[in-house]
Design an enzyme around this catalytic site. Structure first.
Site, PDB file in Angstrom:
ATOM      1  N   GLU A  50      14.001 -22.425  26.175  1.00 46.56           N
ATOM      2  CA  GLU A  50      14.885 -21.330  25.685  1.00 46.56           C
ATOM      3  C   GLU A  50      14.452 -21.034  24.467  1.00 46.56           C
ATOM      4  O   GLU A  50      14.231 -21.739  23.527  1.00 46.56           O
ATOM      5  CB  GLU A  50      16.464 -21.676  25.816  1.00 46.56           C
ATOM      6  CG  GLU A  50      17.172 -20.708  25.264  1.00 46.56           C
ATOM      7  CD  GLU A  50      18.543 -21.109  25.369  1.00 46.56           C
ATOM      8  OE1 GLU A  50      19.002 -21.508  26.321  1.00 46.56           O
ATOM      9  OE2 GLU A  50      19.206 -20.911  24.298  1.00 46.56           O
ATOM     10  N   GLU A  59      20.828 -14.980  17.041  1.00 51.32           N
ATOM     11  CA  GLU A  59      21.803 -15.837  17.361  1.00 51.32           C
ATOM     12  C   GLU A  59      22.691 -16.195  15.984  1.00 51.32           C
ATOM     13  O   GLU A  59      22.241 -16.495  15.065  1.00 51.32           O
ATOM     14  CB  GLU A  59      21.541 -17.039  18.012  1.00 51.32           C
ATOM     15  CG  GLU A  59      22.917 -17.633  18.613  1.00 51.32           C
ATOM     16  CD  GLU A  59      22.557 -18.988  19.674  1.00 51.32           C
ATOM     17  OE1 GLU A  59      23.170 -19.220  20.588  1.00 51.32           O
ATOM     18  OE2 GLU A  59      21.494 -19.633  19.300  1.00 51.32           O
TER      19      GLU A  59
END
Length: 480
Positions: A149, A154
């Protein structure tokens, strides 16, 4: 989510020294047709209700205006049920290597309880399976985080700068940090203009992620300092200077073993395993409500800035060698496509080349169970059956021919009340096992492939589609 914050050293990062060419352009009116809308419960336990495309459209949560894409979360209503209405989308294509360049005019602004992300993750792809075994015991596809990932953008709440994080299976250390599982190995960098309100105050900017066998590099460029050609037809990262975050492979981590076949994801969730978990540690937020959910539920006005404005999104290949893409498509006859299969010619991560799909029949071979060693075939009326009514033939007419054995009659596929597929004849469990296998089920991207399978079964929307979509999200354990 807990980040292992790493300070980048002063040494130069490994950056590929070649220009790239556009492989996929997600910009403008093409954008939403290249993504599927995820509508399941948030796998990070967020207080969010991810809506389908029609609901998002009618609620003005998505739109394209003069080529500019907008993705919003609800900022009008008191939330109820699963949570605040929002959007989570996943690309129908997967990538291994390449350059991803996102030009954003606006990202979800800083707010208590918010958790936006732009990232990539390895939703298992059928190309990982050299043969579609009927019971899938030998060739399990990878589950999160075995395909890695890559979190490009974020953050939560009023975070001061962007968080860039890698998540992998065991055996990967990057920047002296263990990247395994939920914690991952992360860097918070880029300054106040890289995230949230600070990003939006500067009219956004460009994020670029370069993925090679040797490193994963991420750059952030504020609007005032975007390199020439960065969003054009042939960007060249070798002239961009040091990345904002660099994750160098090598003895600590074989990049190609830990990152492969990643989809692109946008989402905005609320509370959950990160924003909710740190609520009590954030005095700015905890002073406004006792819990994250209480605040998000009852203060829609706090989320008027909770939207993405996308000028462009492009994926580039390194002279045709990077960004190895795998389209998750259904393959069978035009009348009834039922099995998701990659069309990429590259070698799968099992070391075997992906099979070439045939135009009319997809065959599954059972392993260790001869009673199930029957082809999955399609009849002229567009239905799938287990078995064939055609007897095997021999080209050697001079040899004694064995007595013909009774051939198994085609067994129609049926659907049980709980949404599983089975064969009508007792004991024929090959396809139920295959479709209920989490690796296979999670590899079927919501949308065309699921719709085609439902078409084969008579359009039972609440059956196989529900089953496959449930697995599509529930086996991505992080936010992912």
């Amino acid at each position: 989510m807990h980040l292992s914050t790493v300070v980048l050293g002063a040494g130069l990062a490994s950056v590929a020294l070649s220009a790239y060419t556009v492989q996929d352009d997600y910009s403008g009116n093409n954008f939403f047709s290249m993504f599927s809308f995820d509508t399941e419960n948030d796998p990070t336990n967020g207080y969010v209700n991810y809506v389908d495309q029609n609901t998002a459209q009618s609620s003005n949560l998505i739109g394209v205006n003069n080529g500019i894409v907008t993705i919003r979360s609800d900022s009008t209503n008191v939330a109820s049920g699963r949570g605040r209405n929002s959007v989570r989308i996943t690309s129908t294509k997967q990538y291994t290597h390449g350059l991803v360049v996102l030009d954003l005019a606006h990202m979800p602004g800083s707010a208590c309880g918010i958790w936006p992300a732009f990232w990539m993750t390895g939703i298992p792809n059928p190309k990982s399976f050299p043969t579609l075994h009927a019971n899938f015991t030998e060739t399990k596809g990878p589950n999160w985080p075995n395909s890695g990932e890559i979190d490009i953008i974020e953050g939560v709440n009023h975070q001061s700068q962007n968080a860039m994080t890698m998540h992998t299976s065991s055996g990967c250390t990057l920047n002296n940090a263990n990247c395994q599982g939920n914690g991952g190995c992360g860097v918070q960098a880029g300054g106040s203009s890289s995230y949230g309100d600070g990003f939006n105050a500067g009219n956004g900017g460009v994020y670029a992620m370069q993925w090679t066998s040797s490193a994963i590099n991420i750059w952030f460029f504020p609007r005032s300092n975007i390199p020439n050609g960065a969003t054009g037809t042939n960007p060249d990262p070798s002239g961009w200077g040091n990345p904002t975050a660099s994750f160098q492979g090598g003895s600590g981590c074989d990049i190609d073993q830990h990152f492969m076949n990643n989809n692109i994801v946008f989402d905005t969730t609320f509370c959950g395993d990160w924003a909710g978990a740190v609520w009590g540690q954030d005095s700015q937020c905890s002073s406004q409500a006792s819990t994250c959910q209480d605040f998000v539920q009852n203060h829609p006005e706090a989320f008027t800035e909770a939207y993405w404005t996308i000028n462009s999104l492009k994926v580039y290949a390194d002279n045709g060698n990077g960004a190895q893409a795998a389209d998750v498509q259904a393959v069978a006859s035009p009348s009834a496509q039922a099995v998701a299969q990659s069309v990429s010619p590259e070698t799968s991560n099992t070391g075997a080349a992906a099979p070439t799909p045939t135009a009319s029949t997809t065959t599954t071979t059972a392993s260790n169970d001869q009673s199930n060693n029957q082809p999955l075939t399609e009849t002229s009326d567009g239905k799938l059956h287990l078995g064939s009514s055609t007897s095997p033939s021999s080209n050697n007419q001079n040899q004694p021919q064995p007595q013909p054995q009774p051939q198994p009659q085609p067994q129609p596929l049926t659907e049980t009340a709980d949404g599983k597929i089975q064969f009508a004849a007792p004991g024929k469990r090959a396809l139920p096992l295959l479709l209920n296998d989490t690796a296979f089920a999670s590899s079927v991207v919501e949308g065309e492939a699921v719709a085609k399978i439902e078409e084969v079964l008579g359009g039972k929307e609440k059956g196989v589609g529900r089953h496959l979509r449930r697995h599509h999200l529930s086996h991505m354990h992080h936010k992912h």
